[in-house]
Design an enzyme around this catalytic site. Structure first.
Site, PDB file in Angstrom:
ATOM      1  N   TYR A 206      28.373  42.177  44.506  1.00  0.00           N
ATOM      2  CA  TYR A 206      29.192  42.289  45.706  1.00  0.00           C
ATOM      3  C   TYR A 206      28.377  43.063  46.747  1.00  0.00           C
ATOM      4  CZ  TYR A 206      33.640  40.584  43.834  1.00  0.00           C
ATOM      5  OH  TYR A 206      34.650  39.803  43.332  1.00  0.00           O
ATOM      6  N   HIS A 387      43.658  32.377  45.284  1.00  0.00           N
ATOM      7  CA  HIS A 387      42.400  32.821  44.672  1.00  0.00           C
ATOM      8  C   HIS A 387      42.610  33.322  43.247  1.00  0.00           C
ATOM      9  CE1 HIS A 387      38.322  34.282  44.438  1.00  0.00           C
ATOM     10  NE2 HIS A 387      38.745  35.501  44.128  1.00  0.00           N
TER      11      HIS A 387
END
Length: 612
Positions: A206, A387
């Site tokens: 990330y 999601h």
């Protein structure tokens, strides 16, 4: 004439009256290539009569096929096969795949052909079908992510299993394309992206950085966004999120792990826009846009790019991000995004080895006005993004008011991790302060032997629904999680607090029975609801999971409703073509039989004309 080959031939003969120049009288609004080489091009549209019209253009002068599968496998596929014979005669019929070697012609011919044309290099077939037919061999056309199958052969000797077969996930129930929306006469482009970021040799990364928004002297609206993916890194970039930062925030410099040692790189939680794998560009409705340039608007954003480098490929450099389109031509309302679903960490867990497990996350908005600081106006929801990660199989978002279910606001019962996109609603839905919004996620973990926990990695899980709405307020997220102590006790494990509750989950002997007990306990437990504002103010609320009511859609038998079964905007055409589908009876055709039909067609045609 009882031989299945002869019955199939009757259907071929009945289509000879087709007018090959016939086409739909209104343009089909949506289109997509179905394969990387762009050999299959599909255009489609649907109407209020729940009919879908397709136009399939294939780079082949042989037979072509199109249809649907349940999970991408050939067995159970629902297909039509058609084309133009060398002598100019046309053929078209509705089939289903039984196994890897057998295809069967449907007794009920539910696909209706409008036109078949062929030029020197390609074949185009236009046809339509009801969303839901009464034929058990037809896959329903729904608002879910559908698995399409397309195929073609080099000539008109049909050999379906030896043809070039393409599979693709696609969402067909679109309601607007960009041509139907207002494009401003003046606009600017601004890119939010990483600069020469080296993708680590790690399965999950990330990367976060902070970037200023465009500096404008007067108020502007962002009206469209799209992903910028560095070529050859398409399989690496999992999702890209843009978070608005409070103007009071002190932000770090550089690029770092979003959820690593430096907590400052996790600042800013108000999502502006988001993209995930498979998604395309998205233009907001004419009524709304993201406001920039006023004292109330954010000046900086946090850009978050999630990479999945499972193959540990070295020396990859990335410049991916989000491209914004903004304009001084203002829309009536400023928009916002509300993040809902299951609080990802640390409570979320999935048992291993189960074919279905449901998780729930509740938003109880009863404290919205207190947290917002001013009365919260009705939120007009126009779009959503669902999601989960790899174990996700379905997501539903359900709205309740005064304890009663109003609607399933958004859902995808055939969720595909590789096609996550912002989708518009058919009609704007009103969400009032005090309403409850429940997100249900369905998972499958048959390929896993240990617990899966919620978390940032693609191998962890999430259960989220992002709601796009206007006019905006200060609430950034509203997510729930179950009382984990209750869940642990229901599974026979002692737990004095939440930490012990999570530790106890690891002590369970997981099987189908304990998985069902865990799902039931997670649904029955009190929900802790966490509500957060753009300024990182947090309050906790409580609630509980209500039942979800849903009913099956009625089917429509195309044969029994011939008089009314006509797509809107289509001209009436030969009744003989429509009625002829009743001549086609069930035919199990091994491919030597299909070969016989086409090679012997001229002789058989002469024979049948003499008999008739």
């Amino acid at each position: 004439m009882s031989h299945p080959c002869m019955k199939s031939l009757l259907f071929l003969l009945s289509t000879l009256c087709l007018c090959s120049s016939h086409s739909t009288s209104r343009p089909l609004r949506f289109s997509a290539y179905l394969d990387p080489k762009q050999q299959f091009y599909l255009r489609w549209d649907h109407d209020s009569k729940e009919m879908m019209t397709f136009e399939l253009h294939v780079q082949s002068t042989g037979w072509v096929a199109f249809g649907f599968t349940t999970h991408g496998e050939l067995p159970g596929a629902d297909v039509v096969i058609g084309g133009v014979l060398p002598d100019g005669n046309l053929y078209f019929s509705d089939w289903h795949v039984v196994d890897e070697k057998t295809i069967v012609e449907d007794e009920s011919q539910d696909y209706k052909v409008l036109a078949i044309t062929e030029d020197e290099t390609s074949t185009t077939i236009t046809f339509w079908r009801n969303f839901q037919t009464c034929d058990p061999h037809d896959q329903p056309i729904t608002g879910d992510t559908l698995r399409l199958i397309s195929a073609f052969g080099p000539d008109d000797t049909i050999d379906f299993f030896s043809g070039k077969i393409i599979k693709k996930s696609l969402y067909l129930m679109l309601y607007l394309n960009e041509a139907e929306l207002h494009s401003p006469s003046v606009f600017h482009i601004y890119d939010l992206k990483l600069d020469d970021f080296p993708i680590p040799e790690d399965d999950t990364t990330y990367a976060c950085t902070f970037i200023p928004l465009p500096i404008v002297k007067t108020k502007h609206h962002i009206y469209k966004f799209e992903a910028i993916i560095t070529p050859r890194n398409e399989t690496m970039v999992h999702h890209i999120l843009v978070y608005a930062c409070s103007n009071a925030s002190v932000l770090p410099h550089g690029v770092s792990d979003c959820y690593g040692a430096d907590p400052d790189f996790a600042l800013c939680s108000q999502i502006l826009v988001g993209w995930a794998v498979g998604g395309g560009s998205y233009m907001f409705p004419d009524e709304t846009g993201i406001s920039i340039g006023t004292p109330r608007d954010p000046q900086w954003i946090r850009l978050e790019v999630h990479y999945s480098n499972f193959d540990l490929i070295p020396d990859l450099i990335d410049n991916s991000g989000i491209r914004l389109y903004y304009t001084p031509e203002l829309r009536p309302y400023d928009m916002g995004v509300l993040q809902t679903g299951l609080f990802t960490f640390p409570i979320h867990f999935l048992p291993p080895g189960v074919d279905a497990f449901n998780s729930y996350g509740l938003c109880n908005s009863s404290q919205f006005e207190e947290l917002n600081g001013t009365p919260v106006p009705d939120m007009y929801v126009f779009g959503y993004l669902l999601h989960t990660h790899l174990a996700g199989r379905g997501v539903r978002g359900v709205q309740y008011r005064d304890g009663k279910q109003l609607r399933i606001l958004c859902e995808d019962n055939k969720y595909d991790f590789n096609l996550q996109e912002t989708r518009g609603l058919k009609e704007v839905v009103t969400l009032k302060a005090g309403d409850e919004f429940l997100v249900e996620c369905r998972y499958e973990t048959l390929d896993r032997t240990s617990l899966t926990f919620g978390g940032p990695s693609t191998l962890n899980e999430m259960c989220l629904a992002f709601l796009f709405y206007y006019p905006r307020n200060n609430i950034s997220s509203c997510m729930g999680y179950p009382n984990i102590q209750y869940v642990a006790h229901a599974l026979g494990q002692p737990a004095a607090d939440a930490m012990e509750g999570m530790m106890a989950i690891n002590m369970v002997d997981w099987n189908n029975e304990t998985a069902k007990q865990a799902e039931k306990a997670c649904k029955e437990a009190d929900q802790i609801v966490v509500i957060k504002t753009i300024d990182e103010v947090v309050v906790n609320e409580t609630g509980f999971i209500r039942d979800i009511e849903s009913g099956p859609m009625p089917c429509k038998n195309s044969i029994q409703n011939e008089s009314s079964a006509e797509p809107e905007g289509q001209a009436k055409f030969q009744a003989a073509v429509t009625s002829s589908s009743t001549l086609s009876t069930k035919a199990v055709l091994p491919f030597p039989a299909l070969l016989f039909i086409h090679l012997g067609f001229p002789w058989l045609l002469t024979f049948f004309l003499r008999v008739l």
